[in-house]
Scaffold this motif. Structure first.
Motif, short mmCIF file in Angstrom:
data_model
loop_
_atom_site.label_atom_id
_atom_site.label_comp_id
_atom_site.label_asym_id
_atom_site.label_seq_id
_atom_site.Cartn_x
_atom_site.Cartn_y
_atom_site.Cartn_z
N ALA A 102 0.87 -1.19 0.00
CA ALA A 102 0.00 0.00 0.00
C ALA A 102 0.90 1.23 0.00
O ALA A 102 2.05 1.17 0.45
CB ALA A 102 -0.91 0.02 1.23
N TYR A 122 -0.93 -7.75 -5.07
CA TYR A 122 -2.19 -7.51 -4.38
C TYR A 122 -1.94 -6.50 -3.28
O TYR A 122 -0.80 -6.27 -2.87
CB TYR A 122 -2.78 -8.80 -3.79
N GLU A 160 -5.20 -4.39 3.21
CA GLU A 160 -6.19 -3.47 3.76
C GLU A 160 -5.74 -3.04 5.16
O GLU A 160 -6.03 -3.70 6.15
CB GLU A 160 -7.56 -4.13 3.80
N ASN A 196 -8.04 -2.42 8.23
CA ASN A 196 -8.56 -3.58 8.94
C ASN A 196 -7.50 -4.06 9.93
O ASN A 196 -6.36 -4.30 9.53
CB ASN A 196 -8.90 -4.69 7.94
N GLU A 223 -5.88 -8.82 5.67
CA GLU A 223 -6.85 -8.88 4.58
C GLU A 223 -6.22 -8.33 3.31
O GLU A 223 -5.62 -7.25 3.31
CB GLU A 223 -8.09 -8.06 4.93
N LYS A 224 -6.36 -9.05 2.22
CA LYS A 224 -5.89 -8.58 0.92
C LYS A 224 -6.98 -7.74 0.26
O LYS A 224 -8.16 -7.87 0.56
CB LYS A 224 -5.57 -9.77 0.01
N ASN A 225 -6.55 -6.84 -0.66
CA ASN A 225 -7.50 -6.11 -1.48
C ASN A 225 -6.96 -5.99 -2.90
O ASN A 225 -5.87 -6.49 -3.21
CB ASN A 225 -7.86 -4.75 -0.87
N ALA A 226 -7.71 -5.32 -3.77
CA ALA A 226 -7.36 -5.24 -5.19
C ALA A 226 -6.57 -3.99 -5.54
O ALA A 226 -6.34 -3.70 -6.71
CB ALA A 226 -8.64 -5.28 -6.03
N ASN A 227 -6.13 -3.23 -4.53
CA ASN A 227 -5.44 -1.97 -4.80
C ASN A 227 -3.95 -2.21 -5.06
O ASN A 227 -3.18 -2.47 -4.14
CB ASN A 227 -5.61 -1.03 -3.60
N CYS A 232 -5.69 -1.55 -11.98
CA CYS A 232 -6.90 -2.28 -11.58
C CYS A 232 -6.73 -3.74 -11.93
O CYS A 232 -6.51 -4.08 -13.09
CB CYS A 232 -8.13 -1.70 -12.28
#
Length: 261
Positions: free
Chosen positions: A187, A210, A213, A216, A220-224, A258
């Motif tokens: 991130a 990946y 987050e 949180n 946790e993984k996210n798509a950012n 994306c």
């Protein structure tokens, strides 16, 4: 001068998406056509083996024409294997490099395992590397490049997998340093680091594999996912007869990717 940074690619033999994301990132950089330097800031692969590093090397060389490419190891990497597989290619593994007469890159290896019992993913900078960092950043105005952020940031679980001796790392960095660039957090972060009475920006790149987050408290993984872009500019205000060495400014931006395009 334009520098691009890719981090935490986590290439795997058995999973296609990290490979596709890496190709997408490199293709976007190549389409912009303005890259002078490409930084690969660790966790290039998920599980180190000659096969996956060879694949990583082939992808990078096929999808970018940038000549000056520099890689560092992350906690998922094997530094010796990286050096062996990348030897003779455009991907260089170095301790430092001079970008021009007034600005250098100082690469710091944080991939060694901690001496204390810390969770998997944490790192440590050796005494030899600390000494090299201290000496080099005092002789040269530099950008320090390291996989792990030099301060604890992000989600609570993430703060436990940083650099064991991070305060020693901060102490070793000379205040003339232009910036500290890292990855590992999956991130984007920008945080001021105070050392010897001066402020140096720490800039943390998103991943290409990946995101995490960090809002949180649990993993946790996210798509950012994304790419860092740095414009290195001469600070006209600092150039004078009493300051023969050029001084620089660094402006950063994030190119978001994306995963679902």
């Amino acid at each position: 001068m334009k520098i691009y940074q890719l981090s935490d690619c986590h290439l795997q033999v058995s999973e296609a998406e990290p490979k596709l994301n890496l190709i997408r990132a490199l293709t976007l950089i190549e389409a912009r056509g303005d890259g002078d330097v490409l930084l690969l800031t660790g966790d290039l692969v998920c599980g180190p083996c000659v096969e996956i590093y060879t694949q990583f090397k082939a992808i990078v060389q096929a999808h970018t024409s940038i000549v000056r490419i520099f890689a560092i190891a992350g906690n998922h990497d094997d530094l010796a294997m990286m050096k062996s597989v990348f030897s003779g290619s455009r991907i260089q593994v170095k301790n430092h490099v001079h970008l021009n007469h007034g600005l250098s890159l100082c690469f710091v290896d944080s991939s060694p395992k901690p001496l204390a019992n810390m969770p998997l993913g944490a790192g440590r900078v050796s005494r030899k590397s600390l000494s090299s960092l201290k000496q080099f950043t005092r002789k040269h105005q530099s950008i320090v490049v390291i996989h792990h952020p030099v301060v604890n940031l992000g989600a609570k679980w993430f703060t436990r997998i940083g650099i064991e001796n991070n305060l020693d790392v901060i102490e070793a960095i000379h205040p003339q340093t232009l910036a500290i660039l890292s990855g590992h957090a999956h991130a984007f972060f920008k945080q001021p680091i105070k050392t010897h009475g001066q402020i140096i920006p720490l800039i943390v790149s998103p991943a290409t594999a990946y995101g995490f987050e960090h809002s949180n408290p649990d993993y946790e993984k996210n798509a950012n996912i994304g790419i860092m872009v740095y414009d290195i500019l001469i600070d006209i205000g600092s150039v004078s007869s009493s300051l023969p060495a050029k001084k620089y400014l660094l402006n950063e931006s994030v190119l978001n990717l994306c995963r679902n395009e």
